[in-house]
Design an enzyme around this catalytic site. Sequence first.
Site, PDB file in Angstrom:
ATOM      1  N   HIS A  79       0.816  -1.050  -0.185  1.00  0.00           N
ATOM      2  CA  HIS A  79       0.019  -0.041   0.046  1.00  0.00           C
ATOM      3  C   HIS A  79       0.981   1.184   0.130  1.00  0.00           C
ATOM      4  O   HIS A  79       1.645   1.467   0.887  1.00  0.00           O
ATOM      5  CB  HIS A  79      -1.004   0.076   1.148  1.00  0.00           C
TER       6      HIS A  79
ATOM      7  N   GLU B  14       1.383   3.650   2.982  1.00  0.00           N
ATOM      8  CA  GLU B  14       1.686   3.115   4.355  1.00  0.00           C
ATOM      9  C   GLU B  14       3.404   3.408   4.160  1.00  0.00           C
ATOM     10  O   GLU B  14       3.969   2.393   4.205  1.00  0.00           O
ATOM     11  CB  GLU B  14       1.220   2.025   4.630  1.00  0.00           C
TER      12      GLU B  14
ATOM     13  N   HIS C 130       3.212  -3.590   7.038  1.00  0.00           N
ATOM     14  CA  HIS C 130       2.229  -2.330   6.715  1.00  0.00           C
ATOM     15  C   HIS C 130       2.057  -1.556   7.620  1.00  0.00           C
ATOM     16  O   HIS C 130       2.746  -1.320   8.687  1.00  0.00           O
ATOM     17  CB  HIS C 130       0.661  -3.118   6.757  1.00  0.00           C
TER      18      HIS C 130
ATOM     19  N   GLU D 154       1.811  -4.483  11.460  1.00  0.00           N
ATOM     20  CA  GLU D 154       1.156  -3.121  11.386  1.00  0.00           C
ATOM     21  C   GLU D 154       1.991  -2.250  12.070  1.00  0.00           C
ATOM     22  O   GLU D 154       1.998  -2.642  13.469  1.00  0.00           O
ATOM     23  CB  GLU D 154      -0.299  -3.449  11.565  1.00  0.00           C
TER      24      GLU D 154
END
Length: 1133
Positions: free
Chosen positions: A832, A835, A929, A1014
């Site tokens: 992504h 990110e 991420h 994350e």
Amino acid sequence: SLRIKASVEQSLGNSRVLMLLGQLEKLNGEAVLSDAEVSRHITSKILHLIQTQEKTRKEITAKGSSGMEVILASLEVSGGRRVGVLVSKGGTAILLQLLITTSKEWPPSEELMLQLHTILAKVGPKDRKFGIKARINGALNITVSLLKQNLQNHKLLLPCLQVLRVYSANSVNAVSLGKNGVVELLFKIIGPYSKKNTSILKVTLDTLAALLKSKANARRAVDRTYVPTLLAVYQDWHRNDTRHRHVHIRKAILGCIRNITNIKLGRKAFLEADGMRILYSTSTECLSVRTLDPLINTSSLIMRKCFPKNRLPVPTIRSVFHYQLPHIPAEGPVAQLYRQPPDVDDVVDESDDNDDTEADTENDTENEEDEKNHKTQNDDIETDISKLRPKENLTRPLEDLKMYECFFPELSENFQVKVLTSCQTPAVLPKSLAPIVVPTAHAPSPLSLAQGELTDLPLDLDSICISKDGPGGAGGAGEGLAQELERVALEEDTLNGQSQSPVVGSLQGELEHDDDCSSHSSGELGVLEVPDTAALLPLHDPELYIDMVKGTKSVPQYTEVAYPDYFGHVAPTFREHILERVYGVQRAKIFQDIERMIHPNDILDKVVYDLDLKRLIDDGESLKFNSQFESGNLRKAVQVRKFEYDLILNSDINSNHYHQWFYFEVSGMRVGSSYRFNIINCEKVNSQFNYGMQVLMYSVQEAISGHPRWVRTGTEICYYKNHFSRSSIAAGGQKGKSYYTMTFTVTFQYRDDVCYFAYHYPYTYSTLKMHLQKLEALRTPQIYLRQDVLCETLGGNSCPLLTITAMPQSSSNDQICQFKNRPYVFLTARVHPGETNASWVMKGTLEFLMSPSPMAQSLRESYVFKIVPMLNPDGVINGNHRCSLSGEDLNRQWQRPSPDLHPTIFHTKGLLQYLSSIQRVPLVYCDYHGHSRKKNVFMYGCSIKETLWQTNVNAAACDLQEDLSYRTLPKILSQLAPAFSMASCSFVVEKSKESTARVVVWREIGVQKSYTMESTLCGCDQGKYKGLQIGTRELEEMGAQFCIALLRLKRLSSPLEFRNSSHFLDVENDLIESRCKVTSSTTYVLDEDEPSFMEEVDYSAESNDEPEPDPDPQETPADEDGLSDSELALRRS
């Protein structure tokens, strides 16, 4: 004698009842809690007499008898638990039946009706089925009839209204009461300001508000022009209630207006009655009194709801940039986008506001969409055990997978002496994989100076002297900066046929003569003040970065370079705390937005930057904007007021949404003036900007003076729903879908500065290429490093693949065998583009793996690392937030990736499938991420058992047998990494995530330790970094700690094979002991974990806890091995 005896007993019984009633009445008058037991004793005796003597029962219930009134009075003074017991014993039905019986008498006993309604008003809220019971028993009409007959009887009027309020809580009852004229009846009671009968007025307004939740009743109120009446009444109470003693009545009036405006007709009537101006003026007069905040918040809610929905000021919400796909997917959002006729207006359409939108009008909370998502979140949990059970099935034939053999030469390498004694360049890929060769500039590229427009006089790249004298030197930041070097552009040299080259954008520089530099025909040279950061950032080189940009291909064909990417970033040495939310800041911003409608003549509405028009507007009076550089994203800037600008972000290419990532340049500011920036087309319903996160700013003046760094900045930051709306086409069929505003205020400190703003710390594709090339130079004979090109992206950029491990200590068979049998660890990142923190974590991982420290060497000897550091180069380059050029989220394509549309996913999965086919399944897979709505760093994993625990599915014992080692790595990280939170980890498999890398690699490849890691975009709320915003230093540290955790995992899984290193053990123990141990059990993690707030509009600060003090410097390891760029910079500064 028997008759005489019975008569005597009856008379004695009656006299005893009268005596007991008298005692009970006396107790009711005193209403002392300590007498509850006495009352219970007396009522039990009365009950016994009534049950045993029929005449006594008839006498108590006879007309004119006060017995029933005394008994009801005892219930009337009771409350709380006693009322609950009454409901549980069926008391509601008895009371309603008594109400029906009493109503049949003529005239009905007023005292009895008063007592019955008083008790029912208490009982109703305790009985969940009270409304249904009352409707079935016919009690609604009795109360309404009694109300009509006693409008002037205030004693009976109050309990009747209280019961009506309870009746109206049932939606069916509300409609029925409205048909019976109750709405009109209540407006006969509502009146202007008066100190009398305020309790009756308050109950009347509450009842009316409950009735107006019904659309039919709201329409009825609009048809009878009650909206202007309510506004007039509110104004009257606002004017006369100068001491604010009746705020509850004023709020109740607003509650009625709020419910009426839930329908379109109500909003229209509100606007026609000048409601915006009335509520705005009354609210502004209340701002100075904190106790009036409930009035201000409700008024704000109404005004925002009634603010006419506007279209975004763009011709289309599709991306400004277009990329033609090789073929269009058969279904999905991209297919729908391409099927739309060219003349369709996708910004707004007539369907947006056709229907009543009760569900989307923020009835109770600003983020009710989050709450709805929470209620249905468990529906997303996978319950099909067959889908949860891992299946190692190869979807591609073995012959097809052999094409990936060339990426694993370490499995067949014989390591002759020549290999061990020299560092070889990475092997070239077979032609079938079409590697991209990064071009280099063999000749000077032309360049021109622009001021307003590009000049015709070129300036050679070699003629630019890059001064590194630092502040105060010959090239210091002084008065010469007033002379703008607007663009240092590298134009296409048509004479020499050279390819287009990059621009170093918008530097405030100076032009001067320098005999040491090669001359140009004009005699003028562009001197770029570049801070000497080589010692601080060993992996950064401005000249090398320019070379890397030359090989980067973008859809807009960018020819400029942003200065933060050129200069580099040195993490600041000071702490950046999570911003404490100023009370009322959101309300103040919303009121400023409402002023635009009330005072439209004060609004400039001046476009100063517009990518759709392909031009920049510069009149010297406004800020200048630019985003036409790698990873830049800003579509349009509109000057609203002198120091306020609305900003619109560009959609992802081949998409019409995903507006979150921004990166743009600002110049032409005034020093000391506060500028407000509003990004008005955000889509998420909530953001960490509401909980202390700040934007990033990079000042070129600061960089030139020796501080090249991104810093958290901005005040009065908040995120809220605005009056711009997406069309039903853009919202996927949903009507009236609103956008959100992220607003922040900045005061600039330097004259003639150029500043950059970003959603998070930028990390471009060219930066990655530069870092990889610099890492290559760090390779020692002990390090095995290969850099391959996995594939070519849709945009023609190469996707790098790294292999890192330790060279065998010798060419002996034992050493070669140990080398070839090392387990694989497969890492990916940046699928992504928005990110960017994932890339900073990956940078920390790569630096650790390439460091000469004993721990890094032990790690390399333990594993073979296959790393794809950027899965979505095209998205990163073109400023997308989530998608690639295909307009699709690549992390939802892992089940069936297309080699044409998703080449990086297709070939990365192919590598994993190849390893599976040769029985070398990786021990660990981790995809890096970033998370926009949670704090800390945490992991998502996969577990059958923990998934089924969240559901009611009955599973066999064999299905729940599972190796718990998937928890080991997160547990180790919670011990090592201060930013990591085990409590935030989840190992639940959701249906919506079945096509993500984590789940597919777990199910299809058979990697049990398959994770998504994350990292927060905001900061931490636990551990050493509690209360601090996260920076690149902490992110790089997280990447390094991940490596250390893998080493500890190796030690725990195979202690006998682990090479005992006393240095490693000492450092590792120090790291573990200096961290608090987090061992909380896993809970199901929702998308939004922020606390709910009581206020309807404003948000309170999330936490007022003080951050933990700085750790003792003595606890930090003395050696610099394994530290990242930023850590080294800090150590040496």
